[in-house]
Design a protein around this motif. Structure first.
Motif, PDB file in Angstrom:
ATOM      1  N   ALA A 136      -8.097   5.285   5.443  1.00 43.08           N
ATOM      2  CA  ALA A 136      -6.907   4.864   6.181  1.00 43.08           C
ATOM      3  C   ALA A 136      -6.854   3.354   6.388  1.00 43.08           C
ATOM      4  CB  ALA A 136      -6.859   5.567   7.535  1.00 43.08           C
ATOM      5  N   GLY A 137      -7.989   2.663   6.227  1.00 44.55           N
ATOM      6  CA  GLY A 137      -8.044   1.234   6.517  1.00 44.55           C
ATOM      7  C   GLY A 137      -7.076   0.383   5.713  1.00 44.55           C
ATOM      8  N   PRO A 138      -7.032   0.555   4.372  1.00 43.13           N
ATOM      9  CA  PRO A 138      -6.105  -0.260   3.583  1.00 43.13           C
ATOM     10  C   PRO A 138      -4.652  -0.081   3.990  1.00 43.13           C
ATOM     11  CG  PRO A 138      -7.785   0.678   2.162  1.00 43.13           C
ATOM     12  CD  PRO A 138      -7.962   1.309   3.509  1.00 43.13           C
ATOM     13  N   GLU A 139      -4.270   1.133   4.440  1.00 42.12           N
ATOM     14  CA  GLU A 139      -2.888   1.344   4.859  1.00 42.12           C
ATOM     15  C   GLU A 139      -2.556   0.489   6.075  1.00 42.12           C
ATOM     16  OE1 GLU A 139      -0.518   2.983   3.353  1.00 42.12           O
ATOM     17  OE2 GLU A 139      -1.931   3.424   1.734  1.00 42.12           O
ATOM     18  N   ARG A 140      -3.491   0.376   7.005  1.00 43.59           N
ATOM     19  CA  ARG A 140      -3.260  -0.473   8.170  1.00 43.59           C
ATOM     20  C   ARG A 140      -3.190  -1.937   7.752  1.00 43.59           C
ATOM     21  NH1 ARG A 140      -0.760   0.821  12.005  1.00 43.59           N
ATOM     22  NH2 ARG A 140      -1.801  -0.697  13.357  1.00 43.59           N
ATOM     23  N   LEU A 141      -4.018  -2.320   6.777  1.00 39.16           N
ATOM     24  CA  LEU A 141      -3.953  -3.694   6.276  1.00 39.16           C
ATOM     25  C   LEU A 141      -2.614  -3.965   5.607  1.00 39.16           C
ATOM     26  CD1 LEU A 141      -7.468  -4.460   4.778  1.00 39.16           C
ATOM     27  CD2 LEU A 141      -6.421  -5.453   6.799  1.00 39.16           C
ATOM     28  N   HIS A 142      -2.063  -2.967   4.915  1.00 40.96           N
ATOM     29  CA  HIS A 142      -0.715  -3.104   4.351  1.00 40.96           C
ATOM     30  C   HIS A 142       0.252  -3.530   5.448  1.00 40.96           C
ATOM     31  CE1 HIS A 142      -1.220  -0.214   0.655  1.00 40.96           C
ATOM     32  NE2 HIS A 142      -2.005  -1.269   0.607  1.00 40.96           N
ATOM     33  N   ASP A 143       0.165  -2.846   6.587  1.00 46.06           N
ATOM     34  CA  ASP A 143       1.079  -3.139   7.699  1.00 46.06           C
ATOM     35  C   ASP A 143       0.895  -4.567   8.193  1.00 46.06           C
ATOM     36  OD1 ASP A 143       1.956  -0.521   7.512  1.00 46.06           O
ATOM     37  OD2 ASP A 143       0.682   0.199   9.152  1.00 46.06           O
ATOM     38  N   VAL A 144      -0.359  -5.007   8.305  1.00 50.19           N
ATOM     39  CA  VAL A 144      -0.637  -6.362   8.787  1.00 50.19           C
ATOM     40  C   VAL A 144      -0.059  -7.400   7.829  1.00 50.19           C
ATOM     41  CG1 VAL A 144      -2.458  -8.045   9.271  1.00 50.19           C
ATOM     42  CG2 VAL A 144      -2.691  -5.700  10.098  1.00 50.19           C
ATOM     43  N   LEU A 145      -0.323  -7.236   6.530  1.00 51.76           N
ATOM     44  CA  LEU A 145       0.174  -8.204   5.552  1.00 51.76           C
ATOM     45  C   LEU A 145       1.692  -8.179   5.471  1.00 51.76           C
ATOM     46  CD1 LEU A 145      -2.871  -8.229   4.778  1.00 51.76           C
ATOM     47  CD2 LEU A 145      -2.138  -8.598   2.430  1.00 51.76           C
ATOM     48  N   ARG A 146       2.278  -6.994   5.590  1.00 54.55           N
ATOM     49  CA  ARG A 146       3.742  -6.881   5.575  1.00 54.55           C
ATOM     50  C   ARG A 146       4.339  -7.609   6.781  1.00 54.55           C
ATOM     51  NH1 ARG A 146       3.917  -1.803   5.799  1.00 54.55           N
ATOM     52  NH2 ARG A 146       3.576  -1.537   3.559  1.00 54.55           N
ATOM     53  N   ASP A 147       3.693  -7.453   7.939  1.00 54.95           N
ATOM     54  CA  ASP A 147       4.183  -8.124   9.143  1.00 54.95           C
ATOM     55  C   ASP A 147       4.070  -9.646   9.005  1.00 54.95           C
ATOM     56  OD1 ASP A 147       5.016  -8.067  12.037  1.00 54.95           O
ATOM     57  OD2 ASP A 147       3.089  -9.062  12.259  1.00 54.95           O
ATOM     58  N   LEU A 148       2.956 -10.122   8.436  1.00 52.21           N
ATOM     59  CA  LEU A 148       2.797 -11.558   8.232  1.00 52.21           C
ATOM     60  C   LEU A 148       3.890 -12.089   7.308  1.00 52.21           C
ATOM     61  CD1 LEU A 148      -1.070 -11.899   7.788  1.00 52.21           C
ATOM     62  CD2 LEU A 148       0.289 -12.579   9.762  1.00 52.21           C
ATOM     63  N   ARG A 149       4.190 -11.316   6.276  1.00 49.22           N
ATOM     64  CA  ARG A 149       5.227 -11.742   5.336  1.00 49.22           C
ATOM     65  C   ARG A 149       6.582 -11.819   6.026  1.00 49.22           C
ATOM     66  NH1 ARG A 149       6.027  -9.052  -0.682  1.00 49.22           N
ATOM     67  NH2 ARG A 149       7.381 -10.669  -1.528  1.00 49.22           N
ATOM     68  N   GLU A 150       6.875 -10.817   6.868  1.00 53.14           N
ATOM     69  CA  GLU A 150       8.157 -10.809   7.577  1.00 53.14           C
ATOM     70  C   GLU A 150       8.259 -11.964   8.564  1.00 53.14           C
ATOM     71  OE1 GLU A 150       8.310  -6.941   9.294  1.00 53.14           O
ATOM     72  OE2 GLU A 150       8.884  -5.942   7.406  1.00 53.14           O
ATOM     73  N   ARG A 151       7.104 -12.393   9.089  1.00 50.97           N
ATOM     74  CA  ARG A 151       7.090 -13.523  10.026  1.00 50.97           C
ATOM     75  C   ARG A 151       7.081 -14.865   9.301  1.00 50.97           C
ATOM     76  NH1 ARG A 151       1.841 -12.358  12.978  1.00 50.97           N
ATOM     77  NH2 ARG A 151       2.146 -14.485  13.727  1.00 50.97           N
ATOM     78  N   GLY A 152       7.050 -14.833   7.964  1.00 53.37           N
ATOM     79  CA  GLY A 152       7.086 -16.074   7.194  1.00 53.37           C
ATOM     80  C   GLY A 152       5.748 -16.766   7.065  1.00 53.37           C
ATOM     81  N   VAL A 153       4.630 -16.035   7.313  1.00 53.23           N
ATOM     82  CA  VAL A 153       3.298 -16.621   7.168  1.00 53.23           C
ATOM     83  C   VAL A 153       2.862 -16.491   5.708  1.00 53.23           C
ATOM     84  CG1 VAL A 153       0.884 -16.512   7.878  1.00 53.23           C
ATOM     85  CG2 VAL A 153       2.696 -16.041   9.548  1.00 53.23           C
ATOM     86  N   PRO A 154       2.655 -17.580   4.978  1.00 53.52           N
ATOM     87  CA  PRO A 154       2.225 -17.490   3.580  1.00 53.52           C
ATOM     88  C   PRO A 154       0.813 -16.901   3.477  1.00 53.52           C
ATOM     89  CG  PRO A 154       3.071 -19.684   4.099  1.00 53.52           C
ATOM     90  CD  PRO A 154       2.846 -18.985   5.393  1.00 53.52           C
ATOM     91  N   THR A 155       0.611 -16.005   2.519  1.00 54.82           N
ATOM     92  CA  THR A 155      -0.702 -15.392   2.330  1.00 54.82           C
ATOM     93  C   THR A 155      -1.113 -15.452   0.864  1.00 54.82           C
ATOM     94  OG1 THR A 155       0.247 -13.169   2.010  1.00 54.82           O
ATOM     95  CG2 THR A 155      -0.366 -13.794   4.259  1.00 54.82           C
ATOM     96  N   LEU A 156      -2.427 -15.504   0.668  1.00 55.77           N
ATOM     97  CA  LEU A 156      -3.023 -15.448  -0.669  1.00 55.77           C
ATOM     98  C   LEU A 156      -4.119 -14.393  -0.610  1.00 55.77           C
ATOM     99  CD1 LEU A 156      -3.268 -16.638  -3.543  1.00 55.77           C
ATOM    100  CD2 LEU A 156      -4.917 -18.279  -2.612  1.00 55.77           C
TER     101      LEU A 156
END
Length: 282
Positions: free
Chosen positions: A179-199
């Motif tokens: 289940a861990g990667p699914e929660r990470l999906h949510d975190v990265l998706r939220d960062l993207r929606e907030r406009g935080v650039p990620t690599l």
């Protein structure tokens, strides 16, 4: 493979990056061979490639933690990345917890950039909220009482608390339960929606394809492909096609991800060509 001039949406540019392991010694190896890469504002970019391709070395250079032998890394405004500018979430970063409570550990980064104690703790609460951990529930807990997924998110909060201009994730799904990667999906998706650039650097192509809009393929220290995530099958390194065994466990991880999605059957023949075709049609 090179890029053109920085455009108006550029955030960070690496120009002609070279780095050699054990330079000047017998057995030295060129890990990065003239990489030029531009990252953009509001972008979720992934880096994939075989073991030894130079992925972790590259992001360490981008974060300013390793000086290249040649080349330059600068933000679009001309400044060199400094402390707190690039937040790097290492593999299994939660192993670095050292404070007695989750809130204190997350607040450490805020103290480190000069915030006083009340401001640091408030920033830590905001960062915990951002990764889906209620500070009222998790803030006073000892880090060792967290589950693997909770600990990984707390470690991410410890980076977000410094409000970096770019957040870099090195193998974020590593060591997590199903289940861990699914929660990470949510975190990265939220960062993207907030406009935080990620690599994001990962061997898990399924994870990268679902969390990134753009993917860069690295092989033998050079960029061999750079394009949209939904076209990633076209950019899989040639070595994966020649001999899957050359890439260690990556091909098994690719196949496992595709089995999970139902793209291939558990008993189907797994060849690089078959994987690429299934990925393209998935």
């Amino acid at each position: 493979m090179s890029e053109g001039p920085v455009n108006s949406g550029a955030l960070l540019r690496a120009e002609g990056i070279r780095w050699t392991a054990d330079a000047g010694l017998p057995g030295s190896r060129d890990v990065l061979r003239g990489i030029t890469l531009t990252l953009h504002e509001n972008e979720a970019c992934g880096i994939v490639g075989p073991s030894g391709a130079g992925k972790t070395t590259l992001v360490t250079v981008l974060a300013g933690l390793l000086a290249p032998d040649h080349g330059d890394v600068r933000f679009a405004d001309g400044t060199v990345p400094g402390p707190g500018d690039v937040g790097l979430v290492f593999q299994e970063a939660e192993r670095a917890f050292f404070e007695e409570t989750v809130l204190d550990d997350v607040a450490f980064g805020a103290r480190n950039i000069g915030l006083d104690e009340p401001a640091a703790r408030e920033r830590a609460r905001e960062a915990l909220h951002a990764v889906g951990l209620d500070p009222a529930t998790f803030g006073d807990r000892a880090p060792e009482t967290l589950s693997g997924g909770e600990a990984r998110r707390a470690a991410i909060a410890g980076v977000l608390v410094m409000e970096p201009r770019l957040v870099v994730f090195d193998e974020p799904p590593t060591g997590l339960a199903a289940a861990g990667p699914e929660r990470l999906h949510d975190v990265l998706r939220d960062l993207r929606e907030r406009g935080v650039p990620t690599l994001t650097v990962s061997h898990d192509l399924d994870f990268v394809r679902e969390t990134c809009g753009r993917v860069v393929v690295l092989e033998e220290g050079a960029i061999t492909w750079d394009g949209p995530a939904d076209s990633l099958a076209d950019g899989l390194p040639e070595s994966w096609r020649r001999n899957p065994g050359d890439s260690g466990g990556e091909m098994a991880l690719i196949a496992a991800a595709m089995v999970r999605r139902g793209w291939i059957g558990a008993g189907d023949a797994v060849t690089p060509e078959a994987l690429a075709a299934r990925w393209r049609n998935g």
